[in-house]
Design a protein around this motif. Structure first.
Motif, PDB file in Angstrom:
ATOM      1  N   PHE A  34      27.886  34.652 -25.872  1.00 42.79           N
ATOM      2  CA  PHE A  34      27.090  33.542 -26.383  1.00 42.79           C
ATOM      3  C   PHE A  34      26.033  34.070 -27.344  1.00 42.79           C
ATOM      4  O   PHE A  34      25.571  35.194 -27.205  1.00 42.79           O
ATOM      5  CB  PHE A  34      26.352  32.822 -25.237  1.00 42.79           C
ATOM      6  CG  PHE A  34      27.247  32.211 -24.204  1.00 42.79           C
ATOM      7  CD1 PHE A  34      27.797  32.986 -23.189  1.00 42.79           C
ATOM      8  CD2 PHE A  34      27.523  30.860 -24.226  1.00 42.79           C
ATOM      9  CE1 PHE A  34      28.623  32.424 -22.231  1.00 42.79           C
ATOM     10  CE2 PHE A  34      28.345  30.284 -23.258  1.00 42.79           C
ATOM     11  CZ  PHE A  34      28.900  31.066 -22.261  1.00 42.79           C
ATOM     12  N   PHE A  89      19.327  35.773 -29.431  1.00 40.29           N
ATOM     13  CA  PHE A  89      19.795  36.559 -28.291  1.00 40.29           C
ATOM     14  C   PHE A  89      21.313  36.474 -28.183  1.00 40.29           C
ATOM     15  O   PHE A  89      21.894  35.390 -28.252  1.00 40.29           O
ATOM     16  CB  PHE A  89      19.228  36.008 -26.969  1.00 40.29           C
ATOM     17  CG  PHE A  89      17.758  36.212 -26.779  1.00 40.29           C
ATOM     18  CD1 PHE A  89      16.868  35.182 -27.046  1.00 40.29           C
ATOM     19  CD2 PHE A  89      17.265  37.415 -26.317  1.00 40.29           C
ATOM     20  CE1 PHE A  89      15.509  35.349 -26.855  1.00 40.29           C
ATOM     21  CE2 PHE A  89      15.910  37.601 -26.122  1.00 40.29           C
ATOM     22  CZ  PHE A  89      15.025  36.565 -26.393  1.00 40.29           C
ATOM     23  N   ILE A  93      28.562  36.724 -20.280  1.00 35.83           N
ATOM     24  CA  ILE A  93      28.781  36.250 -18.917  1.00 35.83           C
ATOM     25  C   ILE A  93      30.056  36.896 -18.408  1.00 35.83           C
ATOM     26  O   ILE A  93      31.113  36.808 -19.045  1.00 35.83           O
ATOM     27  CB  ILE A  93      28.897  34.717 -18.848  1.00 35.83           C
ATOM     28  CG1 ILE A  93      27.527  34.088 -19.094  1.00 35.83           C
ATOM     29  CG2 ILE A  93      29.428  34.285 -17.488  1.00 35.83           C
ATOM     30  CD1 ILE A  93      27.517  32.580 -18.990  1.00 35.83           C
ATOM     31  N   ILE A  98      25.026  36.738 -15.892  1.00 33.02           N
ATOM     32  CA  ILE A  98      24.707  36.725 -17.321  1.00 33.02           C
ATOM     33  C   ILE A  98      23.846  37.927 -17.674  1.00 33.02           C
ATOM     34  O   ILE A  98      22.973  38.328 -16.902  1.00 33.02           O
ATOM     35  CB  ILE A  98      24.019  35.397 -17.735  1.00 33.02           C
ATOM     36  CG1 ILE A  98      23.873  35.318 -19.256  1.00 33.02           C
ATOM     37  CG2 ILE A  98      22.671  35.234 -17.036  1.00 33.02           C
ATOM     38  CD1 ILE A  98      23.598  33.923 -19.773  1.00 33.02           C
ATOM     39  N   PHE A 100      21.633  39.406 -20.974  1.00 36.36           N
ATOM     40  CA  PHE A 100      21.095  39.144 -22.306  1.00 36.36           C
ATOM     41  C   PHE A 100      20.797  40.454 -23.024  1.00 36.36           C
ATOM     42  O   PHE A 100      20.360  41.435 -22.407  1.00 36.36           O
ATOM     43  CB  PHE A 100      19.794  38.342 -22.211  1.00 36.36           C
ATOM     44  CG  PHE A 100      19.996  36.862 -22.059  1.00 36.36           C
ATOM     45  CD1 PHE A 100      20.044  36.279 -20.803  1.00 36.36           C
ATOM     46  CD2 PHE A 100      20.127  36.049 -23.172  1.00 36.36           C
ATOM     47  CE1 PHE A 100      20.230  34.913 -20.657  1.00 36.36           C
ATOM     48  CE2 PHE A 100      20.315  34.687 -23.040  1.00 36.36           C
ATOM     49  CZ  PHE A 100      20.358  34.109 -21.771  1.00 36.36           C
ATOM     50  N   ASP A 102      18.413  42.387 -26.014  1.00 35.13           N
ATOM     51  CA  ASP A 102      16.957  42.392 -26.171  1.00 35.13           C
ATOM     52  C   ASP A 102      16.464  41.443 -27.248  1.00 35.13           C
ATOM     53  O   ASP A 102      15.258  41.237 -27.399  1.00 35.13           O
ATOM     54  CB  ASP A 102      16.473  43.810 -26.492  1.00 35.13           C
ATOM     55  CG  ASP A 102      16.576  44.734 -25.289  1.00 35.13           C
ATOM     56  OD1 ASP A 102      16.455  45.959 -25.474  1.00 35.13           O
ATOM     57  OD2 ASP A 102      16.777  44.222 -24.156  1.00 35.13           O
TER      58      ASP A 102
ATOM     59  N   LEU B  42      11.358  39.847 -24.364  1.00 35.92           N
ATOM     60  CA  LEU B  42      12.572  40.173 -23.628  1.00 35.92           C
ATOM     61  C   LEU B  42      12.809  39.126 -22.545  1.00 35.92           C
ATOM     62  O   LEU B  42      11.878  38.694 -21.868  1.00 35.92           O
ATOM     63  CB  LEU B  42      12.435  41.549 -22.987  1.00 35.92           C
ATOM     64  CG  LEU B  42      12.270  42.729 -23.930  1.00 35.92           C
ATOM     65  CD1 LEU B  42      12.072  44.010 -23.147  1.00 35.92           C
ATOM     66  CD2 LEU B  42      13.464  42.851 -24.858  1.00 35.92           C
ATOM     67  N   GLN B 101      23.903  27.914 -20.626  1.00 41.99           N
ATOM     68  CA  GLN B 101      22.681  27.546 -19.925  1.00 41.99           C
ATOM     69  C   GLN B 101      21.793  26.672 -20.795  1.00 41.99           C
ATOM     70  O   GLN B 101      21.722  26.853 -22.008  1.00 41.99           O
ATOM     71  CB  GLN B 101      21.929  28.808 -19.511  1.00 41.99           C
ATOM     72  CG  GLN B 101      22.722  29.657 -18.530  1.00 41.99           C
ATOM     73  CD  GLN B 101      21.944  30.810 -17.979  1.00 41.99           C
ATOM     74  OE1 GLN B 101      20.723  30.880 -18.105  1.00 41.99           O
ATOM     75  NE2 GLN B 101      22.628  31.725 -17.332  1.00 41.99           N
TER      76      GLN B 101
END
Lengths: 110, 112
Positions: A34, A89, A93, A98, A100, A102, B42, B101
């Protein structure tokens, strides 16, 4: 373990130029990738999600292609606008968890 | 259109106090999350909650605890805040743990 790497912390561009924000990932399973965008003082929101291998997905002028061979899902746009200035970002997944990156701050100048 | 709601928007408190943040989603999602976004922007996942199953990020200090009354609500309690807890706390929800999400607007915590 699973992880996402965004190599650029900050990208500064002039309006109208193309941009590519890098995203590579590490996982031993088939991933969903994503891109989220977060404008100043706002919540992150979904920009793009990956499709099948080597298939391009597009939204609001941005596009990305999942390449499993190179474990990449780079975000691109052919002509950036001032309103594209934001934090981007990349996320992975896998197995219902999930991860992410940085984040990459994109600054577009007039 | 906002579908993940957080209160309060801001909270300023002193070291050692207890704080509680609320999150509600109206999307009918099964999974909710709490994230901490620090001054470097972050995004760190703290908890995810799905069908009464809690998954905790092992790096989260014990003074943090999630509280859920039903699948539409997931609150966050911090027992005794410390200066490094100053951050924006983001709540999110998703249909399931493999789906995109949706984030709330965040609660900005400042610990003096």
């Amino acid at each position: 373990g699973d992880s996402v790497t965004q190599t650029e912390g900050l990208v500064t561009l002039t309006k109208g130029l193309p941009v590519m924000l890098n995203c590579t990932y590490q996982t031993t399973y088939s991933p969903f990738l994503f891109w989220y965008v977060q404008h100043l003082n706002e919540a992150p929101k979904l920009l793009l999600k990956s499709s099948t291998d080597n298939k391009r997905t597009e939204h609001q002028g941005f596009y990305a292609t999942l390449h499993k061979s190179s474990s990449s899902f780079h975000l691109q746009k052919s002509s950036v606008q001032l309103s594209d200035s934001a934090l981007y970002f990349c996320a992975l997944i896998r197995n219902n968890r999930i991860f992410f990156g940085d984040g990459t701050q994109l600054v577009v100048k007039p | 259109e906002t579908a993940v709601f957080q209160t309060p928007n801001y909270h300023v408190t002193q070291v050692g106090n207890e704080v509680s943040f609320n999150c509600k989603q109206t999307l009918g999602h099964d999974t909710m999350y709490w994230y901490k976004q620090d001054s470097k922007k972050l995004l760190k996942i703290m908890f995810s909650y799905n069908n009464k199953q809690l998954i905790v990020n092992e790096t989260v200090p014990r003074r943090f605890s999630p509280q859920s009354s039903d699948k539409a609500h997931l609150n966050l309690r911090i027992k005794s805040v410390e200066p490094e807890d100053s951050a924006v706390y983001l709540c999110a929800s998703s249909l399931d743990r493999a789906a995109e999400q949706f984030f709330g607007p965040g609660t900005r915590l400042t610990v003096l």
